[in-house]
Motif scaffolding. Sequence first.
Motif, PDB file in Angstrom:
ATOM      1  N   ASN A   1      -1.989 -11.205  -2.266  1.00 28.62           N
ATOM      2  CA  ASN A   1      -3.328 -10.928  -1.727  1.00 28.62           C
ATOM      3  C   ASN A   1      -3.847 -12.062  -0.849  1.00 28.62           C
ATOM      4  OD1 ASN A   1      -4.044  -8.333  -2.450  1.00 28.62           O
ATOM      5  ND2 ASN A   1      -4.580  -8.936  -4.525  1.00 28.62           N
ATOM      6  N   VAL A   2      -3.679 -13.306  -1.317  1.00 26.20           N
ATOM      7  CA  VAL A   2      -4.231 -14.404  -0.506  1.00 26.20           C
ATOM      8  C   VAL A   2      -3.418 -14.581   0.773  1.00 26.20           C
ATOM      9  CG1 VAL A   2      -5.405 -15.653  -2.328  1.00 26.20           C
ATOM     10  CG2 VAL A   2      -3.006 -16.173  -1.843  1.00 26.20           C
ATOM     11  N   VAL A   3      -2.110 -14.342   0.703  1.00 22.91           N
ATOM     12  CA  VAL A   3      -1.313 -14.436   1.929  1.00 22.91           C
ATOM     13  C   VAL A   3      -1.744 -13.333   2.898  1.00 22.91           C
ATOM     14  CG1 VAL A   3       1.000 -14.237   2.912  1.00 22.91           C
ATOM     15  CG2 VAL A   3       0.643 -15.572   0.860  1.00 22.91           C
ATOM     16  N   GLY A   4      -1.986 -12.135   2.352  1.00 24.60           N
ATOM     17  CA  GLY A   4      -2.464 -11.031   3.190  1.00 24.60           C
ATOM     18  C   GLY A   4      -3.776 -11.379   3.868  1.00 24.60           C
ATOM     19  N   ASP A   5      -4.710 -11.943   3.100  1.00 22.10           N
ATOM     20  CA  ASP A   5      -5.994 -12.357   3.674  1.00 22.10           C
ATOM     21  C   ASP A   5      -5.799 -13.406   4.756  1.00 22.10           C
ATOM     22  OD1 ASP A   5      -7.433 -10.653   2.197  1.00 22.10           O
ATOM     23  OD2 ASP A   5      -8.243 -12.142   0.790  1.00 22.10           O
TER      24      ASP A   5
ATOM     25  N   THR B   1      -0.639  -7.013   1.720  1.00 25.64           N
ATOM     26  CA  THR B   1      -1.556  -6.694   0.624  1.00 25.64           C
ATOM     27  C   THR B   1      -1.043  -5.501  -0.171  1.00 25.64           C
ATOM     28  OG1 THR B   1      -2.866  -5.528   2.259  1.00 25.64           O
ATOM     29  CG2 THR B   1      -3.662  -7.671   1.582  1.00 25.64           C
ATOM     30  N   ARG B   2      -0.308  -4.628   0.516  1.00 31.79           N
ATOM     31  CA  ARG B   2       0.247  -3.461  -0.162  1.00 31.79           C
ATOM     32  C   ARG B   2       1.308  -3.866  -1.190  1.00 31.79           C
ATOM     33  NH1 ARG B   2      -2.228   1.213  -0.798  1.00 31.79           N
ATOM     34  NH2 ARG B   2      -0.804   2.207  -2.257  1.00 31.79           N
ATOM     35  N   MET B   3       2.037  -4.955  -0.896  1.00 35.96           N
ATOM     36  CA  MET B   3       3.021  -5.485  -1.841  1.00 35.96           C
ATOM     37  C   MET B   3       2.338  -5.761  -3.164  1.00 35.96           C
ATOM     38  SD  MET B   3       6.264  -6.111  -1.163  1.00 35.96           S
ATOM     39  CE  MET B   3       6.782  -7.607  -1.982  1.00 35.96           C
ATOM     40  N   ALA B   4       1.188  -6.419  -3.102  1.00 41.89           N
ATOM     41  CA  ALA B   4       0.443  -6.743  -4.314  1.00 41.89           C
ATOM     42  C   ALA B   4       0.095  -5.466  -5.066  1.00 41.89           C
ATOM     43  CB  ALA B   4      -0.817  -7.516  -3.952  1.00 41.89           C
ATOM     44  N   THR B   5      -0.438  -4.486  -4.365  1.00 41.41           N
ATOM     45  CA  THR B   5      -0.816  -3.231  -5.010  1.00 41.41           C
ATOM     46  C   THR B   5       0.394  -2.552  -5.627  1.00 41.41           C
ATOM     47  OG1 THR B   5      -2.266  -3.036  -3.107  1.00 41.41           O
ATOM     48  CG2 THR B   5      -2.283  -1.222  -4.654  1.00 41.41           C
ATOM     49  N   ALA B   6       1.514  -2.559  -4.866  1.00 38.93           N
ATOM     50  CA  ALA B   6       2.713  -1.870  -5.353  1.00 38.93           C
ATOM     51  C   ALA B   6       3.219  -2.523  -6.636  1.00 38.93           C
ATOM     52  CB  ALA B   6       3.796  -1.896  -4.279  1.00 38.93           C
ATOM     53  N   ILE B   7       3.237  -3.853  -6.666  1.00 45.07           N
ATOM     54  CA  ILE B   7       3.724  -4.554  -7.859  1.00 45.07           C
ATOM     55  C   ILE B   7       2.804  -4.275  -9.040  1.00 45.07           C
ATOM     56  CG2 ILE B   7       4.034  -6.858  -8.855  1.00 45.07           C
ATOM     57  CD1 ILE B   7       5.046  -7.712  -6.053  1.00 45.07           C
ATOM     58  N   LEU B   8       1.506  -4.320  -8.783  1.00 43.08           N
ATOM     59  CA  LEU B   8       0.529  -4.063  -9.840  1.00 43.08           C
ATOM     60  C   LEU B   8       0.651  -2.629 -10.353  1.00 43.08           C
ATOM     61  CD1 LEU B   8      -1.776  -5.463 -11.323  1.00 43.08           C
ATOM     62  CD2 LEU B   8      -3.339  -4.567  -9.598  1.00 43.08           C
ATOM     63  N   SER B   9       0.834  -1.677  -9.449  1.00 44.51           N
ATOM     64  CA  SER B   9       0.925  -0.277  -9.856  1.00 44.51           C
ATOM     65  C   SER B   9       2.197  -0.015 -10.645  1.00 44.51           C
ATOM     66  CB  SER B   9       0.911   0.646  -8.642  1.00 44.51           C
ATOM     67  OG  SER B   9      -0.042   0.242  -7.742  1.00 44.51           O
ATOM     68  N   THR B  10       3.289  -0.643 -10.220  1.00 42.95           N
ATOM     69  CA  THR B  10       4.540  -0.475 -10.965  1.00 42.95           C
ATOM     70  C   THR B  10       4.350  -0.964 -12.392  1.00 42.95           C
ATOM     71  OG1 THR B  10       5.599  -1.105  -8.918  1.00 42.95           O
ATOM     72  CG2 THR B  10       7.008  -0.884 -10.825  1.00 42.95           C
TER      73      THR B  10
END
Lengths: 342, 297
Positions: free
Chosen positions: B281-285, B222-231
Amino acid sequence: MGNLLEVNDLTIKFRTAKATSTAVRNVSFSLEAGETLCIVGESGSGKSITSLSLMGLLPENGEVSNGSIRLNGEELVGKTEEELRKIRGNEISMIFQEPMTALNPVFTVGYQIQEPLRIHKRMSKQEATVKSVELLKQVGIPNPKEKIHQYPHELSGGMRQRVMIAMALACEPSLLIADEPTTALDVTIQAQILDIMDDLKEEFGMGVVFVTHDMGVVAEIADRVMVMYAGDVIEVNDVQTLFEDPKHPYTKGLLGAVPNVDDETQEMKVIPGSMPSMEDDIPGCRFHPRCPMAMDICKEKKPALIDVGKENAAVRCWLQEVDTNADTTIAASGGFENVLSD
Amino acid sequence: MSTDLAIETNSSNSEKKKDGFIVETVKKLVQNKLAVIGLVIIFIQVVLAISAPFIVSYGPYEQDPTATYLGVGSEGHFLGTDNYGRDMWSRIVYGSRISLIVGVSTVAIGLLGGITLGLLAGYFKKLDAIIMRIVDLLFAFPGILLAMLIIAMLGTSLVNVVIAISIWSIPGCARIVRGSVLSVKKQEYVMALRSVGAGNTRILLKHILPNCTAPIIVFATTRMATAILSTASLSYLGLGAQPPTPEWGAMIAAGQNFMWDAPHMAVIPGVAIMLTVFAFNVVGDGLRDALDPNMNV
């Protein structure tokens, strides 16, 4: 020949947020190689804490405040963590109560048995594997070669306890501490585990300290028995004498509380009241509030451990003092029934 | 006694599932339809990112003044071109490289720091208070503000974005790891390990850490998603990748000026960001459900 284990005047204190309380008071006992000593008592009597202190594994807020623990003449109290690590699993080993949680779920049982071998003997993987198969065979696990590749969740409770025993015996320790190893098991499996422990004790010539509250297990495995109550040793004797002629009212109560299967009409006998907590400050004998035979002196002065007849047998009770001094016999039996009918 | 034993082991053999832990987790994950869609998107993206030079006909920086503002579906540029006549498809594909690299490296650095701090704080009571207060301090800043602060100090560049987002990932990871360590270290097998003479390092790294992997995997995904979005957000604000780098956020920033004439310039990178974040996100969930032993599908 010197004793394998000698514990002298051991006192263990716990620091809590409120105060310091004493969990174990002036406990002394000794153990020879090849001997099994059972430490018996209710929950909270200090029996588990005593056994943990032998390994130097007291919880962080506990400490040995007084006394000495000698293994083969070597003092263990005051040793550094590093020195103790070399002894744990190597000279002293321990078996735990819950075989379900005492094995790491993410590793195979073989890997876990090899841990002590690789820590202490610095064995290579191959050597350790061969040794672990051998150990599993010794504790009576069928197909040990396949079993070492299995994970703990794939084994039954009895099998897991055998694995724990194998792990504890890996480095052939001279002292084995067993903290209620059969409590979580079925009665039939219990008997098997006790047999295995007894056989291996002979084979390795170990001394065994066996902590339990099950009198049936005591009768099965013990050579000598030490009864503890609220941090005090209250009676020590060989198993035969203790069962036939218990001296302390508490020991009598414990033995009386074992239900008799043959007598269907029998009501369960209990010791009234409950174990005082560590913080409670009880003047005199710590058992007197629950004792059916409490006398005035019991409330004021704490009795000493009084030798009874032979070596390594003692009782901490004023009744004994009266017995030996004035030669008066006090009708001890029936004491609990009187209390019950009140 | 030997026959008893045989029966006992046979029954325990037949009850248990033969599958290993990983196989079982994958099986559970595959049952989750959304997670499968997410996995497919991630897979496609990874393939595109790796094979980028081979699947585009134009370089991401290649300008063509004769073909600017081409719309979606134009000949030779099926996602159109931007105001300099650069191929959108090429820029999106190269942009996915940047997103993935930034995502993976920030998560890796964040995990390294977070796991180290979490293990120390969870296991050693004396370090706990100090480490967790520092973590609380980091938590007190809103994430994007913390990242902007760090970039303001270090200067704007993609590397600094990675550093900023990594630092911002550390406290969350440290908390999760500390929590699992606290519960794992109370297990009896830790006591059993100490009783055979295992030292702290051995217990912590070889026995406690593997028991904490499930929450760490979920966190990382889920952090991957956040990191990509933040970048993308930081680049959009002009604090990350600078033009002409084909970074998605920067592409939206450039495209928004032409929103009315060539909406695809902003919309396409936006959709790319959305799909990627959604996928992780869905993979994280899905992983969280698959790794949770209390959830029986």
